[in-house]
Design an enzyme around this catalytic site. Structure first.
Site, mmCIF file in Angstrom:
data_model
loop_
_atom_site.group_PDB
_atom_site.id
_atom_site.type_symbol
_atom_site.label_atom_id
_atom_site.label_comp_id
_atom_site.label_asym_id
_atom_site.label_seq_id
_atom_site.Cartn_x
_atom_site.Cartn_y
_atom_site.Cartn_z
ATOM 1 N N GLU A 81 -6.420 -10.677 -1.251
ATOM 2 C CA GLU A 81 -7.244 -10.385 -0.054
ATOM 3 C C GLU A 81 -8.725 -10.222 -0.412
ATOM 4 O O GLU A 81 -9.379 -9.285 0.051
ATOM 5 C CB GLU A 81 -6.759 -9.088 0.618
ATOM 6 C CG GLU A 81 -5.288 -9.061 0.977
ATOM 7 C CD GLU A 81 -4.868 -7.802 1.741
ATOM 8 O OE1 GLU A 81 -5.724 -7.072 2.245
ATOM 9 O OE2 GLU A 81 -3.650 -7.565 1.815
ATOM 10 N N ASP B 76 -12.557 -9.955 -0.566
ATOM 11 C CA ASP B 76 -13.858 -10.065 0.091
ATOM 12 C C ASP B 76 -14.792 -9.081 -0.599
ATOM 13 O O ASP B 76 -14.348 -8.177 -1.308
ATOM 14 C CB ASP B 76 -13.811 -9.874 1.621
ATOM 15 C CG ASP B 76 -13.029 -8.681 2.094
ATOM 16 O OD1 ASP B 76 -12.908 -7.702 1.341
ATOM 17 O OD2 ASP B 76 -12.554 -8.711 3.251
ATOM 18 N N GLU C 221 0.813 -1.230 0.000
ATOM 19 C CA GLU C 221 0.000 0.000 0.000
ATOM 20 C C GLU C 221 0.841 1.272 0.000
ATOM 21 O O GLU C 221 0.580 2.194 0.769
ATOM 22 C CB GLU C 221 -0.969 -0.023 1.184
ATOM 23 C CG GLU C 221 -1.861 -1.250 1.171
ATOM 24 C CD GLU C 221 -2.776 -1.380 2.387
ATOM 25 O OE1 GLU C 221 -2.760 -0.504 3.256
ATOM 26 O OE2 GLU C 221 -3.524 -2.377 2.454
ATOM 27 N N HIS D 171 -10.434 -6.131 -2.239
ATOM 28 C CA HIS D 171 -11.511 -5.767 -1.301
ATOM 29 C C HIS D 171 -12.589 -5.046 -2.115
ATOM 30 O O HIS D 171 -12.400 -3.914 -2.544
ATOM 31 C CB HIS D 171 -10.969 -4.871 -0.183
ATOM 32 C CG HIS D 171 -10.002 -5.574 0.700
ATOM 33 N ND1 HIS D 171 -10.388 -6.604 1.542
ATOM 34 C CD2 HIS D 171 -8.671 -5.433 0.853
ATOM 35 C CE1 HIS D 171 -9.328 -7.051 2.199
ATOM 36 N NE2 HIS D 171 -8.261 -6.366 1.795
ATOM 37 N N ASN E 33 2.057 -5.168 -3.088
ATOM 38 C CA ASN E 33 0.645 -5.490 -2.822
ATOM 39 C C ASN E 33 -0.136 -4.206 -2.538
ATOM 40 O O ASN E 33 0.335 -3.337 -1.805
ATOM 41 C CB ASN E 33 0.612 -6.406 -1.584
ATOM 42 C CG ASN E 33 -0.742 -7.011 -1.303
ATOM 43 O OD1 ASN E 33 -1.356 -7.611 -2.185
ATOM 44 N ND2 ASN E 33 -1.220 -6.877 -0.078
HETATM 45 O O1 9MR Z 1 -7.777 -7.759 8.522
HETATM 46 C C1 9MR Z 1 -6.822 -6.969 9.185
HETATM 47 C C2 9MR Z 1 -7.423 -6.411 10.478
HETATM 48 O O2 9MR Z 1 -7.632 -7.464 11.412
HETATM 49 C C3 9MR Z 1 -6.497 -5.358 11.055
HETATM 50 O O3 9MR Z 1 -7.127 -4.761 12.189
HETATM 51 C C4 9MR Z 1 -6.194 -4.315 9.998
HETATM 52 C C5 9MR Z 1 -5.288 -3.230 10.558
HETATM 53 O O4 9MR Z 1 -4.755 -2.412 9.596
HETATM 54 O O5 9MR Z 1 -5.580 -4.933 8.881
HETATM 55 C C6 9MR Z 1 -6.433 -5.828 8.241
HETATM 56 O O6 9MR Z 1 -5.822 -6.378 7.110
HETATM 57 C C7 9MR Z 1 -5.472 -5.463 6.065
HETATM 58 C C8 9MR Z 1 -4.258 -6.011 5.359
HETATM 59 O O7 9MR Z 1 -3.226 -6.267 6.263
HETATM 60 C C9 9MR Z 1 -3.805 -5.079 4.263
HETATM 61 N N1 9MR Z 1 -4.860 -4.760 3.343
HETATM 62 C C10 9MR Z 1 -6.118 -4.321 3.941
HETATM 63 C C11 9MR Z 1 -6.563 -5.335 4.989
HETATM 64 C C12 9MR Z 1 -7.928 -4.955 5.555
HETATM 65 O O8 9MR Z 1 -7.845 -3.731 6.221
#
Ligand code: 9MR
Length: 349
Positions: A261, A263, A156, A233, A197
């Site tokens: 990732e 959903d 990101e 997402h 990513n």
């Molecule tokens: O799913 C993850 C969540 O449990 C955490 O609180 C969050 C914190 O930033 O991160 C989420 O996972 C993220 C991933 O690491 C990177 N891409 C976006 C995902 C969803 O926010």
């Protein structure tokens, strides 16, 4: 199935487990991982370590349906090194052991990010940040050498307009931190596949243009980058329209691609129309990957609404996963299975 109060989403939520026997009866066969293997595709899920430890049904689905796992949080820097100089490998090691026991690949997530960094990092003098980041990348990659076959090295780092995101790393180290991170990771494990990513880069748009420019330059400069992860997402109101085209242009650079990732959220409560729309989006994303020769890994960001991150982040939205909070399959699971169930594939290494 069983009357279980839907648990609050997120790591560590105290939820009762449903009876394993009931879920075992509902376990689809052939498994998703077997269907995907016919297409040379690894089928993965993000794993919530608290759920894995406490919920036998959750564990059974992960073990049997998927052949790739990503730590939802357990390999992020704040979890690995909460106190400077003292790594805590426990949860990450558990995932690696689970993956070995179930013949699963592990996608490492993630080494360089602007989120979920340890609090102590804020006190590190700017002049030391480069050395600290290098040590983190190399300590982590070396620790899992041979166990983690691919890493999201940089996560990101691009803004919606395609420019580099204004992060502590960019400010302290300049734009070269991205190439450096890939070089450091490669030095630590020359066999690991290294990915950039990001989210909101499913379609051809200003952000994915920026990512494309970035990785094209890295490739041209001989930086050891091997792939691009498109997170996926999505929402039922925003189905990707040009994902195939977009994956194709990364493929054309000689890079692998991965959907990392997925959903598909919706306004809650779900209804049959929204659930069908959701199934279409999952299927569209899968199809784009299958049509892209170098797209060899498709990962959902959790597979059950019981532990999804979505409701905690998007007010009024949820139901984003392929099973509901009682582990009942939604149309989206059927759509993915259908999308993998026709004949063989011409995709060969
Ligand atoms: O799913 C993850 C969540 O449990 C955490 O609180 C969050 C914190 O930033 O991160 C989420 O996972 C993220 C991933 O690491 C990177 N891409 C976006 C995902 C969803 O926010």
């Amino acid at each position: 199935m069983h009357a279980v109060a839907p648990g609050p989403a997120g790591e560590g939520s105290p939820v009762a487990a449903v009876a394993p026997a009931a879920a075992a009866a509902a376990m689809p066969e052939p498994a998703l991982r077997e269907l995907a293997a016919r297409h040379g595709l690894a089928f993965g899920t993000a794993v919530d370590m608290a759920a894995l430890a406490s919920d036998p049904v959750y564990r059974e689905w992960v073990a049997s349906q998927f052949d790739s796992v990503t730590a939802e949080n357990a390999m992020k820097w704040d979890v690995l090194e909460p106190t400077r100089g003292r790594y805590e490998w426990g949860p990450a090691d558990e995932l690696v052991a689970f993956a070995k026991a179930n013949r699963q690949a592990v996608r490492g997530h993630t080494l360089v990010w602007h989120n979920q960094n340890p609090a102590w990092l804020a006190d590190v003098p700017v002049a030391e940040l480069g050395a600290v980041l290098k040590a983190h990348v190399q300590t982590t990659v070396r620790r899992f050498k041979g166990d983690v076959g691919q890493w999201d090295v940089v996560n990101e780092a691009v803004e919606a307009d395609g420019t580099l995101r204004d992060t502590a790393w960019l400010r302290a180290l300049g734009p070269g931190y991205i190439a450096d991170a890939f070089r450091w990771a490669h030095e630590a494990d020359p066999d690991a596949l290294l990915f950039y990513n990001d989210y909101d880069v499913e379609d051809v748009n200003a952000k994915s243009d920026g990512v494309h420019d970035l990785v094209r330059r890295l490739v041209r400069e001989g930086v050891p980058i091997h792939g691009v992860g498109v997170q996926g997402h999505c929402s039922v109101d925003q189905a990707p329209r040009t994902l195939r085209e977009n994956l194709g242009r990364f493929d054309a650079l000689g890079l692998r691609t991965a959907v990392t990732e997925v959903d598909v959220r919706m306004a809650v409560p779900p209804d049959p129309v929204k659930l069908e729309a959701q199934a279409d989006v999952y299927r569209t994303v899968l199809r784009a990957c299958l049509l892209t020769p170098g797209c060899r890994s498709f990962t959902v960001w959790g597979y059950t609404d019981r532990y999804s991150w979505v409701p905690g982040w998007f007010e009024g939205e949820g139901a984003a996963d392929i099973l509901d909070e009682h582990f009942v399959a939604k149309p989206a699971l059927r759509a993915l299975r259908d999308g993998l169930s026709f004949g063989g594939t011409s995709r060969r290494d």
